[in-house]
Design an enzyme around this catalytic site. Structure first.
Site, PDB file in Angstrom:
ATOM      1  N   SER A   1       0.800  -1.242   0.000  1.00 21.79           N
ATOM      2  CA  SER A   1       0.000   0.000   0.000  1.00 21.79           C
ATOM      3  C   SER A   1       0.826   1.282   0.000  1.00 21.79           C
ATOM      4  O   SER A   1       0.518   2.204  -0.760  1.00 21.79           O
ATOM      5  CB  SER A   1      -0.979  -0.001   1.175  1.00 21.79           C
TER       6      SER A   1
ATOM      7  N   THR B   1      -6.407  -2.947   7.347  1.00 22.69           N
ATOM      8  CA  THR B   1      -6.233  -4.327   6.892  1.00 22.69           C
ATOM      9  C   THR B   1      -6.399  -5.256   8.085  1.00 22.69           C
ATOM     10  O   THR B   1      -6.712  -4.815   9.200  1.00 22.69           O
ATOM     11  CB  THR B   1      -4.883  -4.490   6.152  1.00 22.69           C
TER      12      THR B   1
ATOM     13  N   LYS C   1     -10.457  -5.086   9.903  1.00 23.42           N
ATOM     14  CA  LYS C   1     -11.458  -4.727   8.892  1.00 23.42           C
ATOM     15  C   LYS C   1     -12.892  -4.797   9.438  1.00 23.42           C
ATOM     16  O   LYS C   1     -13.778  -4.118   8.951  1.00 23.42           O
ATOM     17  CB  LYS C   1     -11.335  -5.646   7.673  1.00 23.42           C
TER      18      LYS C   1
ATOM     19  N   ALA D   1     -15.435 -18.428  -1.067  1.00 23.25           N
ATOM     20  CA  ALA D   1     -16.549 -17.700  -0.433  1.00 23.25           C
ATOM     21  C   ALA D   1     -16.044 -17.016   0.838  1.00 23.25           C
ATOM     22  O   ALA D   1     -16.790 -16.849   1.800  1.00 23.25           O
ATOM     23  CB  ALA D   1     -17.695 -18.658  -0.128  1.00 23.25           C
TER      24      ALA D   1
ATOM     25  N   ASN E   1     -17.252 -23.354  -3.337  1.00 23.19           N
ATOM     26  CA  ASN E   1     -16.316 -23.251  -2.218  1.00 23.19           C
ATOM     27  C   ASN E   1     -16.076 -24.619  -1.607  1.00 23.19           C
ATOM     28  O   ASN E   1     -16.964 -25.464  -1.608  1.00 23.19           O
ATOM     29  CB  ASN E   1     -16.878 -22.302  -1.149  1.00 23.19           C
TER      30      ASN E   1
HETATM   31  P1  ATR Z   1      -9.655 -13.905   1.908  1.00 23.25           P
HETATM   32  O1  ATR Z   1      -9.947 -12.752   2.824  1.00 23.25           O
HETATM   33  O2  ATR Z   1      -8.356 -13.772   1.150  1.00 23.25           O
HETATM   34  O3  ATR Z   1     -10.809 -14.229   1.035  1.00 23.25           O
HETATM   35  P2  ATR Z   1     -10.421 -16.109   3.569  1.00 23.25           P
HETATM   36  O4  ATR Z   1     -11.626 -15.329   4.011  1.00 23.25           O
HETATM   37  O5  ATR Z   1      -9.659 -16.881   4.581  1.00 23.25           O
HETATM   38  O6  ATR Z   1      -9.371 -15.161   2.862  1.00 23.25           O
HETATM   39  O7  ATR Z   1     -10.890 -17.083   2.391  1.00 23.25           O
HETATM   40  C1  ATR Z   1     -10.033 -17.998   1.796  1.00 23.25           C
HETATM   41  C2  ATR Z   1     -10.787 -18.764   0.711  1.00 23.25           C
HETATM   42  O8  ATR Z   1      -9.877 -19.710   0.120  1.00 23.25           O
HETATM   43  C3  ATR Z   1     -11.957 -19.578   1.238  1.00 23.25           C
HETATM   44  O9  ATR Z   1     -12.954 -19.636   0.241  1.00 23.25           O
HETATM   45  C4  ATR Z   1     -11.326 -20.948   1.456  1.00 23.25           C
HETATM   46  O10 ATR Z   1     -12.217 -22.023   1.440  1.00 23.25           O
HETATM   47  P3  ATR Z   1     -12.942 -22.515   2.811  1.00 23.25           P
HETATM   48  O11 ATR Z   1     -14.065 -21.561   3.018  1.00 23.25           O
HETATM   49  O12 ATR Z   1     -13.365 -23.887   2.534  1.00 23.25           O
HETATM   50  O13 ATR Z   1     -11.895 -22.430   3.894  1.00 23.25           O
HETATM   51  C5  ATR Z   1     -10.427 -21.036   0.244  1.00 23.25           C
HETATM   52  N1  ATR Z   1      -9.357 -21.999   0.433  1.00 23.25           N
HETATM   53  C6  ATR Z   1      -8.254 -21.877   1.206  1.00 23.25           C
HETATM   54  N2  ATR Z   1      -7.477 -22.979   1.118  1.00 23.25           N
HETATM   55  C7  ATR Z   1      -8.100 -23.826   0.249  1.00 23.25           C
HETATM   56  C8  ATR Z   1      -7.805 -25.110  -0.294  1.00 23.25           C
HETATM   57  N3  ATR Z   1      -6.695 -25.773   0.040  1.00 23.25           N
HETATM   58  N4  ATR Z   1      -8.663 -25.648  -1.183  1.00 23.25           N
HETATM   59  C9  ATR Z   1      -9.795 -24.985  -1.545  1.00 23.25           C
HETATM   60  N5  ATR Z   1     -10.133 -23.779  -1.079  1.00 23.25           N
HETATM   61  C10 ATR Z   1      -9.311 -23.204  -0.197  1.00 23.25           C
END
Ligand code: ATR
Length: 287
Positions: free
Chosen positions: A22, A67, A71, A132, A155
């Site tokens: 940023s 951040t 948030k 999601a 998801n």
């Molecule tokens: P961000 O703020 O970057 O969106 P987050 O809210 O932690 O971070 O979301 C991470 C996303 O990546 C989620 O959709 C997560 O899926 P889950 O809801 O099932 O946790 C997805 N994600 C992370 N690791 C994953 C993996 N190994 N396979 C599939 N989806 C994954």
């Protein structure tokens, strides 16, 4: 540009903030558009958010970004929230308007701006979004304002996709919004845009991809909001197959541009987005 009595200070608060792009992005934008502001980061400890806000108000800071992990916890300090940002449950930008704190989430609109900037119409398009989580939420709330024909959310944790789809349907009752599992998608050819918002493929797991691009139509636009690495495995496959593709840099830059426009209450120059995207892509290449 020299710092003088009229120079305004803006900042990012979070914990940790080290490694954040940023300050580089905002100070580059300041320089490009001759804005007499400087942008700093502050690592804020858990119990001092309230003191920090009081300090900002006392000093008359015009605005700041937020951040992780603040948030959501910033919300009670705000006097007003713009648009759907409260429903998203995450604020990334705050403006101080004569002591009144106004919050907004510019992530989703920043993502959508990328399509407008590249003359890609979303009208009547079918979108497949992977993930999601927080980022997906911001993007989806902006996507459903466009005249799409369908939005399908996939998801790993099915319930989260179902819940998000349900929330979105309350806002846009006319749009066809569905939550599915990857294996339920029988006809990939019907999708025009694929968006990865999951963390799959992010450094250091550079070889991983959330989906293969087998079976999609040639005109598919592939977006990955990851920018470390600049080219994920998903985007490498998109490139190999000749699809149009975008990494996470445009969204990152655009959310910053929209934050600046919100703070300054004016449009920045048209070339700021393209120039800053170029600059940050180069900067990260050398990283
Ligand atoms: P961000 O703020 O970057 O969106 P987050 O809210 O932690 O971070 O979301 C991470 C996303 O990546 C989620 O959709 C997560 O899926 P889950 O809801 O099932 O946790 C997805 N994600 C992370 N690791 C994953 C993996 N190994 N396979 C599939 N989806 C994954």
């Amino acid at each position: 540009m020299i710092i003088n009595w009229d120079t305004k200070l803006y900042c990012l608060i979070g914990n940790p903030v080290n490694g954040s792009l940023s300050p580089i992005i905002h100070n580059y934008i300041n320089k490009m558009d001759n804005i007499n502001s400087r942008y700093m980061t502050f690592n804020v400890q858990n119990n001092s958010l309230s003191d920090v806000i009081k300090g900002f108000l006392a000093l008359g800071l015009k605005g700041f970004n937020i951040t992780s992990p603040y948030k959501e916890t910033i919300i009670p300090y705000l006097d007003e929230i713009v648009g759907d940002s409260e429903k998203i449950g995450a604020i990334n930008t705050v403006k101080n308007e004569n002591g009144k704190l106004i919050g907004i989430n510019t992530d989703g609109a920043g993502f959508i701006k990328m399509f407008y900037d590249n003359n890609i119409s979303l009208k009547d398009k079918k979108i497949l979004i992977l993930g999601a989580g927080g980022a997906a939420k911001g993007i989806c709330y902006s996507l459903i304002r466009e005249e799409l024909s369908q939005l399908v959310i996939i998801n790993r944790t099915k319930d989260k996709a179902t819940k998000l789809a349900r929330q979105l349907k309350k806002i846009n009752t006319k749009l066809n919004i569905q939550s599915k599992q990857l294996e339920d998608i029988k006809n990939r050819k019907e999708f025009d845009v694929l968006i990865n918002t999951t963390t799959v493929g992010m450094k250091p797991n550079n070889k991983k991809s959330p989906i293969t691009l087998e079976g999609f139509k040639e005109s598919l636009v592939v977006c990955d909001i990851i920018y470390k690495p600049l080219e994920t495995q998903l985007l490498r496959e998109a490139k190999m197959k000749g699809f149009e593709y975008y990494n996470g840099i445009p969204m990152l830059i655009n959310q910053a541009i929209l934050a600046q426009e919100f703070w300054l209450d004016k449009r920045l120059s048209d070339n700021v987005s393209v120039e800053t995207i170029k600059y940050i892509n180069e900067y990260l290449k050398e990283d």
